[in-house]
Design a protein around this motif. Structure first.
Motif, short mmCIF file in Angstrom:
data_model
loop_
_atom_site.label_atom_id
_atom_site.label_comp_id
_atom_site.label_asym_id
_atom_site.label_seq_id
_atom_site.Cartn_x
_atom_site.Cartn_y
_atom_site.Cartn_z
N ASP A 84 -18.50 1.81 -10.75
CA ASP A 84 -19.46 0.72 -10.91
C ASP A 84 -20.27 0.48 -9.63
O ASP A 84 -21.42 0.05 -9.70
CB ASP A 84 -18.76 -0.57 -11.32
N ARG A 85 -19.69 0.77 -8.49
CA ARG A 85 -20.36 0.56 -7.20
C ARG A 85 -20.99 1.83 -6.66
O ARG A 85 -21.50 1.86 -5.55
CB ARG A 85 -19.38 -0.03 -6.21
N GLU A 86 -20.95 2.89 -7.47
CA GLU A 86 -21.53 4.18 -7.12
C GLU A 86 -20.99 4.73 -5.80
O GLU A 86 -21.73 5.30 -4.99
CB GLU A 86 -23.05 4.11 -7.12
N LEU A 87 -19.69 4.55 -5.58
CA LEU A 87 -19.04 5.10 -4.39
C LEU A 87 -18.52 6.50 -4.72
O LEU A 87 -17.96 6.72 -5.79
CB LEU A 87 -17.88 4.19 -3.97
N GLN A 88 -18.71 7.42 -3.80
CA GLN A 88 -18.29 8.80 -4.03
C GLN A 88 -16.77 8.91 -4.08
O GLN A 88 -16.08 8.42 -3.19
CB GLN A 88 -18.85 9.71 -2.95
N THR A 89 -16.29 9.56 -5.13
CA THR A 89 -14.85 9.72 -5.35
C THR A 89 -14.57 11.16 -5.75
O THR A 89 -15.18 11.67 -6.68
CB THR A 89 -14.35 8.76 -6.44
N ILE A 90 -13.65 11.78 -5.03
CA ILE A 90 -13.20 13.13 -5.34
C ILE A 90 -11.81 12.98 -5.95
O ILE A 90 -10.97 12.29 -5.40
CB ILE A 90 -13.11 13.99 -4.06
N VAL A 91 -11.58 13.63 -7.08
CA VAL A 91 -10.29 13.52 -7.76
C VAL A 91 -9.70 14.92 -7.91
O VAL A 91 -10.38 15.84 -8.35
CB VAL A 91 -10.45 12.88 -9.16
N THR A 92 -8.42 15.06 -7.52
CA THR A 92 -7.69 16.30 -7.82
C THR A 92 -6.58 15.96 -8.80
O THR A 92 -6.05 14.85 -8.80
CB THR A 92 -7.07 16.94 -6.55
N THR A 93 -6.28 16.93 -9.66
CA THR A 93 -5.22 16.72 -10.64
C THR A 93 -4.62 18.06 -11.06
O THR A 93 -5.32 19.07 -11.07
CB THR A 93 -5.72 15.95 -11.88
N GLY A 94 -3.37 18.02 -11.40
CA GLY A 94 -2.70 19.20 -11.90
C GLY A 94 -2.57 19.20 -13.42
O GLY A 94 -1.92 20.07 -13.99
N ILE A 95 -3.18 18.21 -14.08
CA ILE A 95 -3.10 18.14 -15.54
C ILE A 95 -4.49 18.36 -16.12
O ILE A 95 -5.50 18.14 -15.47
CB ILE A 95 -2.49 16.80 -16.02
N GLY A 96 -4.53 18.81 -17.36
CA GLY A 96 -5.79 19.13 -18.02
C GLY A 96 -6.53 17.90 -18.52
O GLY A 96 -5.99 16.79 -18.57
N LYS A 97 -7.78 18.12 -18.90
CA LYS A 97 -8.64 17.03 -19.35
C LYS A 97 -8.07 16.31 -20.57
O LYS A 97 -8.12 15.08 -20.64
CB LYS A 97 -10.03 17.59 -19.66
#
Length: 125
Positions: A84-97
């Motif tokens: 909502d605040r348009e802050l850059q976020t990088i997400v890593t995950t080991g699970i599928g979409k």
């Protein structure tokens, strides 16, 4: 991608480049945020780790899905707030979409994938 595929390494490289450009970056694991939420006494608000993650100009949120609470995790609120605040976020995950959708909902997944490049490092679809 699976454990050892390089998700965190790639995320850290991107984070370092964005910090050099934008300033004010932070690395935090989803598990650490969940642990802080569980150990912060009721009525004392959010812990300092979550407060900092909410405000960081650039955030690497590592290993989403490793925490136990799913939709009750602070991860969902954090991603919605930053989106909502348009802050850059990088997400890593080991699970599928599809597992992300099952655990966190379509709104969460849409926000994670809408403004990002996604790389499959040999993980689940």
């Amino acid at each position: 991608g699976p454990t050892g595929a390089g998700k965190t390494t790639v995320g850290c490289l991107i984070l370092a480049a964005l910090i050099a450009e934008e300033g004010g970056g932070m690395f935090v694991s989803a598990y650490e945020l969940e642990r802080e939420r569980r150990t912060t006494p009721l009525g004392e608000g959010d812990g300092p780790l979550l407060d900092n993650a909410l405000r960081a100009r650039v955030l690497l949120l590592d290993d989403v899905g490793a925490e136990q609470n799913g939709v009750f995790s602070p991860i969902v609120d954090l991603v919605f707030h930053r989106y909502d605040r348009e802050l850059q976020t990088i997400v890593t995950t080991g699970i599928g979409k599809s597992e992300l959708v099952a655990r966190y909902g379509t709104g969460f997944v849409r926000r994670v994938f809408e403004r990002v490049f996604a790389w499959d490092l040999g993980g689940k679809p």
